[in-house]
Design a protein around this motif. Structure first.
Motif, mmCIF file in Angstrom:
data_model
loop_
_atom_site.group_PDB
_atom_site.id
_atom_site.type_symbol
_atom_site.label_atom_id
_atom_site.label_comp_id
_atom_site.label_asym_id
_atom_site.label_seq_id
_atom_site.Cartn_x
_atom_site.Cartn_y
_atom_site.Cartn_z
ATOM 1 N N GLU A 59 66.333 77.973 -11.109
ATOM 2 C CA GLU A 59 66.848 79.327 -10.920
ATOM 3 C C GLU A 59 67.938 79.641 -11.945
ATOM 4 O O GLU A 59 68.039 80.769 -12.423
ATOM 5 N N ALA A 60 68.748 78.662 -12.269
ATOM 6 C CA ALA A 60 69.808 78.862 -13.266
ATOM 7 C C ALA A 60 69.203 79.118 -14.642
ATOM 8 O O ALA A 60 69.712 79.947 -15.401
ATOM 9 N N LYS A 61 68.135 78.420 -14.963
ATOM 10 C CA LYS A 61 67.463 78.650 -16.241
ATOM 11 C C LYS A 61 67.012 80.110 -16.334
ATOM 12 O O LYS A 61 67.156 80.747 -17.376
ATOM 13 N N SER A 62 66.480 80.613 -15.239
ATOM 14 C CA SER A 62 65.995 82.004 -15.224
ATOM 15 C C SER A 62 67.142 83.002 -15.187
ATOM 16 O O SER A 62 67.194 83.931 -15.993
ATOM 17 N N GLU A 63 68.065 82.814 -14.265
ATOM 18 C CA GLU A 63 69.130 83.796 -14.065
ATOM 19 C C GLU A 63 70.168 83.794 -15.184
ATOM 20 O O GLU A 63 70.645 84.854 -15.587
ATOM 21 N N MET A 64 70.538 82.626 -15.686
ATOM 22 C CA MET A 64 71.611 82.562 -16.675
ATOM 23 C C MET A 64 71.135 82.827 -18.105
ATOM 24 O O MET A 64 71.851 83.458 -18.882
ATOM 25 N N ILE A 65 69.954 82.320 -18.455
ATOM 26 C CA ILE A 65 69.526 82.448 -19.851
ATOM 27 C C ILE A 65 68.142 83.070 -20.013
ATOM 28 O O ILE A 65 67.581 83.057 -21.108
ATOM 29 N N GLY A 66 67.620 83.608 -18.935
ATOM 30 C CA GLY A 66 66.416 84.416 -19.032
ATOM 31 C C GLY A 66 65.099 83.692 -19.205
ATOM 32 O O GLY A 66 64.123 84.287 -19.674
ATOM 33 N N VAL A 67 65.024 82.422 -18.824
ATOM 34 C CA VAL A 67 63.737 81.723 -18.909
ATOM 35 C C VAL A 67 62.832 82.291 -17.811
ATOM 36 O O VAL A 67 63.203 82.274 -16.634
ATOM 37 N N PRO A 68 61.675 82.803 -18.170
ATOM 38 C CA PRO A 68 60.795 83.377 -17.146
ATOM 39 C C PRO A 68 60.384 82.333 -16.102
ATOM 40 O O PRO A 68 59.950 81.230 -16.465
ATOM 41 N N ALA A 69 60.507 82.682 -14.850
ATOM 42 C CA ALA A 69 60.105 81.775 -13.767
ATOM 43 C C ALA A 69 58.627 81.422 -13.882
ATOM 44 O O ALA A 69 58.223 80.295 -13.555
ATOM 45 N N THR A 70 57.833 82.344 -14.385
ATOM 46 C CA THR A 70 56.400 82.083 -14.553
ATOM 47 C C THR A 70 56.151 80.990 -15.596
ATOM 48 O O THR A 70 55.201 80.227 -15.475
ATOM 49 N N LEU A 71 57.012 80.923 -16.595
ATOM 50 C CA LEU A 71 56.897 79.884 -17.623
ATOM 51 C C LEU A 71 57.198 78.511 -17.015
ATOM 52 O O LEU A 71 56.490 77.531 -17.277
ATOM 53 N N ILE A 72 58.232 78.466 -16.185
ATOM 54 C CA ILE A 72 58.581 77.213 -15.506
ATOM 55 C C ILE A 72 57.458 76.806 -14.563
ATOM 56 O O ILE A 72 57.070 75.628 -14.512
ATOM 57 N N SER A 73 56.904 77.756 -13.832
ATOM 58 C CA SER A 73 55.800 77.459 -12.908
ATOM 59 C C SER A 73 54.574 76.945 -13.642
ATOM 60 O O SER A 73 53.907 76.025 -13.185
ATOM 61 N N ALA A 74 54.287 77.539 -14.774
ATOM 62 C CA ALA A 74 53.080 77.188 -15.522
ATOM 63 C C ALA A 74 53.184 75.837 -16.228
ATOM 64 O O ALA A 74 52.204 75.090 -16.298
ATOM 65 N N HIS A 75 54.360 75.515 -16.758
ATOM 66 C CA HIS A 75 54.491 74.329 -17.603
ATOM 67 C C HIS A 75 55.433 73.266 -17.052
ATOM 68 O O HIS A 75 55.458 72.147 -17.552
ATOM 69 N N GLY A 76 56.226 73.614 -16.059
ATOM 70 C CA GLY A 76 57.237 72.714 -15.537
ATOM 71 C C GLY A 76 58.530 72.870 -16.312
ATOM 72 O O GLY A 76 58.525 73.271 -17.487
ATOM 73 N N ALA A 77 59.647 72.558 -15.655
ATOM 74 C CA ALA A 77 60.955 72.706 -16.299
ATOM 75 C C ALA A 77 61.095 71.779 -17.500
ATOM 76 O O ALA A 77 61.777 72.107 -18.469
ATOM 77 N N VAL A 78 60.451 70.630 -17.445
ATOM 78 C CA VAL A 78 60.515 69.669 -18.547
ATOM 79 C C VAL A 78 59.262 69.864 -19.398
ATOM 80 O O VAL A 78 58.220 69.260 -19.166
ATOM 81 N N SER A 79 59.382 70.760 -20.374
ATOM 82 C CA SER A 79 58.252 71.103 -21.232
ATOM 83 C C SER A 79 58.760 71.705 -22.535
ATOM 84 O O SER A 79 59.889 72.191 -22.614
#
Length: 161
Positions: A59-79
């Protein structure tokens, strides 16, 4: 607090950014702010370091620096995709010349066959584009993986300066 090799790399990054007249920001997950800590161990670092985003939670990745949650869902946070997005988002949000981002699995748990403990993805956003590097340190232990990640991040910055 930091070993000699890491401090030496941090000094070199500070020196080169100072000469180039550039400012950077960090976006850190698995290192929890250790890259920024290494840089601020050098006197005068306030001239080259805007600050750092510790984006440990997705959530911090998305809220603080704008990483799309869909990108995290699709590839995982470690990608690769998330590391690149972290660097680009941090650079944009901070309005600086350069951003280094790291996301990885420091252990002792959390690894899998495809994403083992010791896997770290690096993103480095510059005005010329965003670079990626993947490291697989192996299961060296949490402290050592994080220390190696800081050194690799600093060396990656030096490579582009």
């Amino acid at each position: 607090m930091l070993d000699t090799e890491t401090l030496d790399l941090a000094r070199k990054v500070n020196d080169r950014l100072t000469v180039a007249g550039q400012i950077m920001v960090t976006a850190e997950s698995c290192t929890g702010g250790l890259i920024a800590a290494a840089l601020t161990s050098v006197a005068g670092s306030s001239a080259i370091l805007y600050g750092g985003f510790v984006t440990y939670a997705n959530e911090a990745k998305s809220e603080m620096i704008g990483v799309p949650a869909t990108l995290i869902s699709a590839h995982g946070a470690v990608s690769e995709q998330v590391a690149r997005a972290m660097a680009e988002g941090a650079r944009t949000r901070a309005g600086v010349d350069l951003a280094i981002a790291v996301t990885g699995i420091a252990g002792p748990g959390g690894g899998s066959d495809t994403k083992p403990i010791g896997l770290v993805h690096f993103g480095l956003a510059t005005p010329s584009g965003t670079l990626h590097q993947e490291m697989r340190y192996g299961d060296l232990g949490r402290t050592q993986i994080r220390a190696e990640t800081v050194r690799t991040a600093l060396a990656m910055i030096l490579d582009v300066l």
